[in-house]
Design a protein around this motif. Sequence first.
Motif, PDB file in Angstrom:
ATOM      1  N   LEU A  60     -61.606  13.239 -28.590  1.00 26.76           N
ATOM      2  CA  LEU A  60     -62.377  14.247 -29.345  1.00 26.76           C
ATOM      3  C   LEU A  60     -63.006  15.294 -28.431  1.00 26.76           C
ATOM      4  CD1 LEU A  60     -64.134  11.948 -31.974  1.00 26.76           C
ATOM      5  CD2 LEU A  60     -62.354  13.658 -32.408  1.00 26.76           C
ATOM      6  N   THR A  61     -63.692  14.835 -27.398  1.00 25.52           N
ATOM      7  CA  THR A  61     -64.359  15.792 -26.508  1.00 25.52           C
ATOM      8  C   THR A  61     -63.333  16.577 -25.693  1.00 25.52           C
ATOM      9  OG1 THR A  61     -64.680  14.070 -24.828  1.00 25.52           O
ATOM     10  CG2 THR A  61     -66.508  14.474 -26.366  1.00 25.52           C
ATOM     11  N   GLY A  62     -62.234  15.934 -25.316  1.00 24.66           N
ATOM     12  CA  GLY A  62     -61.187  16.651 -24.585  1.00 24.66           C
ATOM     13  C   GLY A  62     -60.596  17.776 -25.413  1.00 24.66           C
ATOM     14  N   ALA A  63     -60.353  17.511 -26.679  1.00 22.74           N
ATOM     15  CA  ALA A  63     -59.821  18.557 -27.563  1.00 22.74           C
ATOM     16  C   ALA A  63     -60.817  19.704 -27.710  1.00 22.74           C
ATOM     17  CB  ALA A  63     -59.485  17.966 -28.930  1.00 22.74           C
ATOM     18  N   ALA A  64     -62.100  19.363 -27.828  1.00 22.32           N
ATOM     19  CA  ALA A  64     -63.131  20.401 -27.939  1.00 22.32           C
ATOM     20  C   ALA A  64     -63.211  21.251 -26.672  1.00 22.32           C
ATOM     21  CB  ALA A  64     -64.489  19.759 -28.236  1.00 22.32           C
ATOM     22  N   ILE A  65     -63.133  20.607 -25.521  1.00 19.24           N
ATOM     23  CA  ILE A  65     -63.189  21.336 -24.245  1.00 19.24           C
ATOM     24  C   ILE A  65     -61.962  22.238 -24.098  1.00 19.24           C
ATOM     25  CG2 ILE A  65     -63.070  21.056 -21.733  1.00 19.24           C
ATOM     26  CD1 ILE A  65     -64.697  18.404 -22.190  1.00 19.24           C
ATOM     27  N   ALA A  66     -60.784  21.721 -24.432  1.00 23.27           N
ATOM     28  CA  ALA A  66     -59.555  22.510 -24.323  1.00 23.27           C
ATOM     29  C   ALA A  66     -59.586  23.702 -25.276  1.00 23.27           C
ATOM     30  CB  ALA A  66     -58.339  21.636 -24.601  1.00 23.27           C
ATOM     31  N   GLU A  68     -62.341  25.193 -26.419  1.00 24.91           N
ATOM     32  CA  GLU A  68     -63.356  26.116 -25.902  1.00 24.91           C
ATOM     33  C   GLU A  68     -62.808  26.929 -24.728  1.00 24.91           C
ATOM     34  OE1 GLU A  68     -67.059  28.021 -25.458  1.00 24.91           O
ATOM     35  OE2 GLU A  68     -66.423  26.700 -27.082  1.00 24.91           O
ATOM     36  N   GLY A  69     -62.036  26.274 -23.864  1.00 28.64           N
ATOM     37  CA  GLY A  69     -61.484  26.960 -22.696  1.00 28.64           C
ATOM     38  C   GLY A  69     -60.218  27.750 -22.982  1.00 28.64           C
ATOM     39  N   GLY A  70     -59.651  27.581 -24.183  1.00 24.03           N
ATOM     40  CA  GLY A  70     -58.410  28.272 -24.519  1.00 24.03           C
ATOM     41  C   GLY A  70     -57.239  27.791 -23.674  1.00 24.03           C
ATOM     42  N   TRP A  71     -57.191  26.491 -23.369  1.00 21.46           N
ATOM     43  CA  TRP A  71     -56.211  25.941 -22.432  1.00 21.46           C
ATOM     44  C   TRP A  71     -54.997  25.306 -23.097  1.00 21.46           C
ATOM     45  CZ3 TRP A  71     -61.003  23.493 -19.907  1.00 21.46           C
ATOM     46  CH2 TRP A  71     -61.570  24.402 -19.015  1.00 21.46           C
ATOM     47  N   PHE A  72     -54.879  25.369 -24.395  1.00 20.00           N
ATOM     48  CA  PHE A  72     -53.749  24.691 -25.036  1.00 20.00           C
ATOM     49  C   PHE A  72     -52.400  25.282 -24.652  1.00 20.00           C
ATOM     50  CE2 PHE A  72     -56.983  22.862 -27.907  1.00 20.00           C
ATOM     51  CZ  PHE A  72     -56.609  21.543 -27.776  1.00 20.00           C
ATOM     52  N   GLY A  73     -52.382  26.484 -24.128  1.00 20.64           N
ATOM     53  CA  GLY A  73     -51.128  27.083 -23.661  1.00 20.64           C
ATOM     54  C   GLY A  73     -50.859  26.831 -22.190  1.00 20.64           C
ATOM     55  N   SER A  74     -51.728  26.102 -21.527  1.00 20.70           N
ATOM     56  CA  SER A  74     -51.598  25.877 -20.089  1.00 20.70           C
ATOM     57  C   SER A  74     -50.731  24.651 -19.793  1.00 20.70           C
ATOM     58  CB  SER A  74     -52.977  25.666 -19.463  1.00 20.70           C
ATOM     59  OG  SER A  74     -53.805  26.775 -19.704  1.00 20.70           O
ATOM     60  N   PRO A  75     -49.721  24.815 -18.925  1.00 22.60           N
ATOM     61  CA  PRO A  75     -48.849  23.678 -18.595  1.00 22.60           C
ATOM     62  C   PRO A  75     -49.592  22.500 -17.956  1.00 22.60           C
ATOM     63  CG  PRO A  75     -47.843  25.745 -17.886  1.00 22.60           C
ATOM     64  CD  PRO A  75     -49.243  26.062 -18.329  1.00 22.60           C
ATOM     65  N   TRP A  76     -50.621  22.765 -17.153  1.00 24.94           N
ATOM     66  CA  TRP A  76     -51.349  21.658 -16.521  1.00 24.94           C
ATOM     67  C   TRP A  76     -51.986  20.765 -17.574  1.00 24.94           C
ATOM     68  CZ3 TRP A  76     -56.417  20.803 -17.515  1.00 24.94           C
ATOM     69  CH2 TRP A  76     -57.173  21.873 -18.011  1.00 24.94           C
ATOM     70  N   LEU A  77     -52.471  21.373 -18.674  1.00 27.44           N
ATOM     71  CA  LEU A  77     -53.098  20.576 -19.725  1.00 27.44           C
ATOM     72  C   LEU A  77     -52.069  19.673 -20.394  1.00 27.44           C
ATOM     73  CD1 LEU A  77     -55.584  19.856 -21.429  1.00 27.44           C
ATOM     74  CD2 LEU A  77     -54.884  21.656 -23.002  1.00 27.44           C
ATOM     75  N   TRP A  78     -50.860  20.177 -20.607  1.00 28.58           N
ATOM     76  CA  TRP A  78     -49.827  19.364 -21.243  1.00 28.58           C
ATOM     77  C   TRP A  78     -49.393  18.221 -20.342  1.00 28.58           C
ATOM     78  CZ3 TRP A  78     -49.520  19.373 -26.185  1.00 28.58           C
ATOM     79  CH2 TRP A  78     -50.020  20.483 -26.869  1.00 28.58           C
ATOM     80  N   GLY A  79     -49.376  18.466 -19.032  1.00 26.37           N
ATOM     81  CA  GLY A  79     -49.110  17.371 -18.100  1.00 26.37           C
ATOM     82  C   GLY A  79     -50.184  16.304 -18.178  1.00 26.37           C
ATOM     83  N   LYS A  80     -51.429  16.760 -18.259  1.00 25.47           N
ATOM     84  CA  LYS A  80     -52.549  15.821 -18.390  1.00 25.47           C
ATOM     85  C   LYS A  80     -52.433  15.049 -19.701  1.00 25.47           C
ATOM     86  CE  LYS A  80     -57.430  15.619 -19.326  1.00 25.47           C
ATOM     87  NZ  LYS A  80     -58.687  16.269 -19.551  1.00 25.47           N
ATOM     88  N   LEU A  81     -52.117  15.731 -20.779  1.00 25.71           N
ATOM     89  CA  LEU A  81     -52.032  15.079 -22.085  1.00 25.71           C
ATOM     90  C   LEU A  81     -50.934  14.023 -22.123  1.00 25.71           C
ATOM     91  CD1 LEU A  81     -52.674  18.057 -24.531  1.00 25.71           C
ATOM     92  CD2 LEU A  81     -54.175  16.119 -24.051  1.00 25.71           C
ATOM     93  N   VAL A  82     -49.829  14.262 -21.426  1.00 25.78           N
ATOM     94  CA  VAL A  82     -48.761  13.260 -21.357  1.00 25.78           C
ATOM     95  C   VAL A  82     -49.301  11.990 -20.699  1.00 25.78           C
ATOM     96  CG1 VAL A  82     -46.579  12.700 -20.210  1.00 25.78           C
ATOM     97  CG2 VAL A  82     -46.820  14.859 -21.439  1.00 25.78           C
ATOM     98  N   LEU A  83     -50.051  12.157 -19.613  1.00 27.37           N
ATOM     99  CA  LEU A  83     -50.618  10.997 -18.920  1.00 27.37           C
ATOM    100  C   LEU A  83     -51.678  10.293 -19.773  1.00 27.37           C
ATOM    101  CD1 LEU A  83     -50.863  12.484 -15.329  1.00 27.37           C
ATOM    102  CD2 LEU A  83     -49.281  10.707 -16.135  1.00 27.37           C
ATOM    103  N   VAL A  84     -52.520  11.065 -20.448  1.00 27.04           N
ATOM    104  CA  VAL A  84     -53.547  10.462 -21.307  1.00 27.04           C
ATOM    105  C   VAL A  84     -52.897   9.737 -22.483  1.00 27.04           C
ATOM    106  CG1 VAL A  84     -55.562  10.920 -22.772  1.00 27.04           C
ATOM    107  CG2 VAL A  84     -55.302  12.147 -20.624  1.00 27.04           C
ATOM    108  N   LEU A  85     -51.830  10.298 -23.006  1.00 27.48           N
ATOM    109  CA  LEU A  85     -51.096   9.634 -24.084  1.00 27.48           C
ATOM    110  C   LEU A  85     -50.484   8.324 -23.578  1.00 27.48           C
ATOM    111  CD1 LEU A  85     -50.208   9.876 -27.038  1.00 27.48           C
ATOM    112  CD2 LEU A  85     -48.176  11.055 -26.229  1.00 27.48           C
TER     113      LEU A  85
END
Length: 136
Positions: A60-66, A68-85
């Motif tokens: 929940l907080t990660g989604a809110a931070i992403a 707020e930062g407008g990072w959903f289009g950032s490849p680094w975030l998707w790499g992180k999300l794969v690991l968190v998943l």
Amino acid sequence: MMPYLWVKAVHVACVLLFIGGLFSQSFAVAAGQRGDAGAVALASHWDRRVTVPAMLFVWLTGAAIAAEGGWFGSPWLWGKLVLVLALTGLHGVQSGRLRRLRRGDPLQTRMRAVHIAAFIASSAACIAILVVVKPF
């Protein structure tokens, strides 16, 4: 700005609890396979009371931070999300193993606690690098 910092602080605190819970799960499964029912019961209780809520707050907080930062289009975030998943999936697998151990069912697994712990540690390190450095 202040609410953002609080959300980020809660996120970091919950990440620490979630990662710690994953480690405790993996070692409790190993102890349970050797017949230590007490470790299994303790880890299961900790998992329900601490690790699961922490994991939910991480998402929940990660989604809110992403957002707020407008990072959903950032490849680094998707790499992180794969690991968190992957870590979230590992939590589900480990929870199932603890449940089976509590029932007294034997586990059919080739994964060793040391390999699981290495995966957790390396994933957490990679996530930290992706978040801080944002390499791509």
